[in-house]
Design an enzyme around this catalytic site. Structure first.
Site, PDB file in Angstrom:
ATOM      1  N   HIS A 102      13.798  14.175   4.005  1.00 34.08           N
ATOM      2  CA  HIS A 102      14.029  15.339   4.871  1.00 34.08           C
ATOM      3  C   HIS A 102      15.477  15.396   5.303  1.00 34.08           C
ATOM      4  CE1 HIS A 102      12.757  11.991   7.475  1.00 34.08           C
ATOM      5  NE2 HIS A 102      13.569  12.483   8.396  1.00 34.08           N
ATOM      6  N   HIS A 104      17.768  17.028   8.371  1.00 41.59           N
ATOM      7  CA  HIS A 104      17.764  17.649   9.699  1.00 41.59           C
ATOM      8  C   HIS A 104      18.806  18.763   9.713  1.00 41.59           C
ATOM      9  CE1 HIS A 104      15.720  14.231  11.906  1.00 41.59           C
ATOM     10  NE2 HIS A 104      16.096  13.620  10.797  1.00 41.59           N
TER      11      HIS A 104
HETATM   12  P1  AMP Z   1      14.053  10.428  10.743  1.00 43.75           P
HETATM   13  O1  AMP Z   1      12.998   9.856   9.815  1.00 43.75           O
HETATM   14  O2  AMP Z   1      14.694   9.367  11.588  1.00 43.75           O
HETATM   15  O3  AMP Z   1      15.072  11.263  10.029  1.00 43.75           O
HETATM   16  O4  AMP Z   1      13.377  11.382  11.796  1.00 43.75           O
HETATM   17  C1  AMP Z   1      12.106  11.933  11.659  1.00 43.75           C
HETATM   18  C2  AMP Z   1      12.069  13.192  12.466  1.00 43.75           C
HETATM   19  O5  AMP Z   1      10.761  13.716  12.399  1.00 43.75           O
HETATM   20  C3  AMP Z   1      12.404  13.028  13.968  1.00 43.75           C
HETATM   21  O6  AMP Z   1      13.476  13.904  14.300  1.00 43.75           O
HETATM   22  C4  AMP Z   1      11.118  13.422  14.671  1.00 43.75           C
HETATM   23  O7  AMP Z   1      11.373  14.102  15.879  1.00 43.75           O
HETATM   24  C5  AMP Z   1      10.454  14.313  13.640  1.00 43.75           C
HETATM   25  N1  AMP Z   1       9.017  14.403  13.729  1.00 43.75           N
HETATM   26  C6  AMP Z   1       8.122  13.395  13.868  1.00 43.75           C
HETATM   27  N2  AMP Z   1       6.858  13.872  13.867  1.00 43.75           N
HETATM   28  C7  AMP Z   1       6.952  15.218  13.710  1.00 43.75           C
HETATM   29  C8  AMP Z   1       6.002  16.276  13.608  1.00 43.75           C
HETATM   30  N3  AMP Z   1       4.672  16.046  13.668  1.00 43.75           N
HETATM   31  N4  AMP Z   1       6.447  17.536  13.443  1.00 43.75           N
HETATM   32  C9  AMP Z   1       7.772  17.783  13.376  1.00 43.75           C
HETATM   33  N5  AMP Z   1       8.722  16.833  13.445  1.00 43.75           N
HETATM   34  C10 AMP Z   1       8.316  15.564  13.619  1.00 43.75           C
END
Ligand code: AMP
Length: 138
Positions: A102, A104
Site C-alpha cells: 500500500h 499512503h
Molecule cells: P503501514 O503498514 O505502517 O504502512 O500502515 C498501515 C496503515 O493501515 C495505517 O496507516 C493504519 O492506520 C491503516 N489501517 C489499519 N487498519 C485499517 C482499516 N481497517 N481501514 C483503513 N486503514 C487501516
C-alpha cells in the site's frame, strides 16, 4: 516472507470488513485510512496479492502508481491541498504494519503537521472527505 491472505487489506478487498472507498479500477483500490494522519489520508493497494515493493511485480507497481497519481491530483483539487506526502513501508523493521502493498496518500496544507499515528478518525468526517476526493477523479 510469503503473502498471508488473512491480512486486513485482503479482507477489505474481499468485502469481509468495511472500507470507505475512494476509487477503484480493474487492478487497484483506494480507500480511506481510518486512523488519518492528515485530512484525506488514504491508501492505494493492488487488487492482487503482494506484501510490499520487495515482492511486487512491475505490473502491480505500474498500476498502483498510476492510481496514486490520479488520487493525489484529485486530493489536491478536492481538498485545496498545498502538497501531497506519499509514504510506503517495507517489512516490519521498515515500518510496515499491514502486509499487503500500500501507498499512503497524505494531503498537506501549509503549516499543518501530520497527526500522530493510531488516532481513530471521525467516520462521518472521513466519508465526506472521501466524497470530495472522489468527485475530482475523472
Ligand atoms: P503501514 O503498514 O505502517 O504502512 O500502515 C498501515 C496503515 O493501515 C495505517 O496507516 C493504519 O492506520 C491503516 N489501517 C489499519 N487498519 C485499517 C482499516 N481497517 N481501514 C483503513 N486503514 C487501516
Amino acid at each position: 516472507m510469503s503473502y498471508d491472505d488473512q491480512n486486513i487489506f485482503a479482507k477489505i478487498l474481499r468485502g469481509e470488513i468495511p472500507s470507505i472507498r475512494v476509487y477503484e479500477d480493474d487492478d487497484t483500490l483506494c480507500f480511506m485510512d481510518i486512523f488519518p494522519r492528515a485530512d484525506g489520508h488514504c491508501l492505494v493497494i493492488p487488487k492482487t496479492p503482494c506484501r510490499n515493493v520487495l515482492d511486487a511485480s512491475e505490473a502491480q507497481l505500474t498500476s498502483v502508481m498510476a492510481s496514486v497519481k490520479k488520487v493525489a491530483n484529485a486530493a489536491m483539487v478536492g481538498l485545496s491541498a498545498d502538497g501531497i506526502t506519499i509514504q510506503q513501508f517495507n517489512e516490519g523493521p521498515g515500518g510496515q504494519e499491514v502486509f499487503h502493498l500500500h501507498f499512503h496518500i497524505l494531503p498537506r496544507h501549509e503549516g499543518v503537521a501530520l497527526r500522530p499515528p493510531g488516532q481513530a478518525g471521525d467516520m462521518d468526517a472521513i466519508k465526506k472527505i472521501a466524497e470530495k476526493i472522489a468527485s475530482h477523479i475523472g
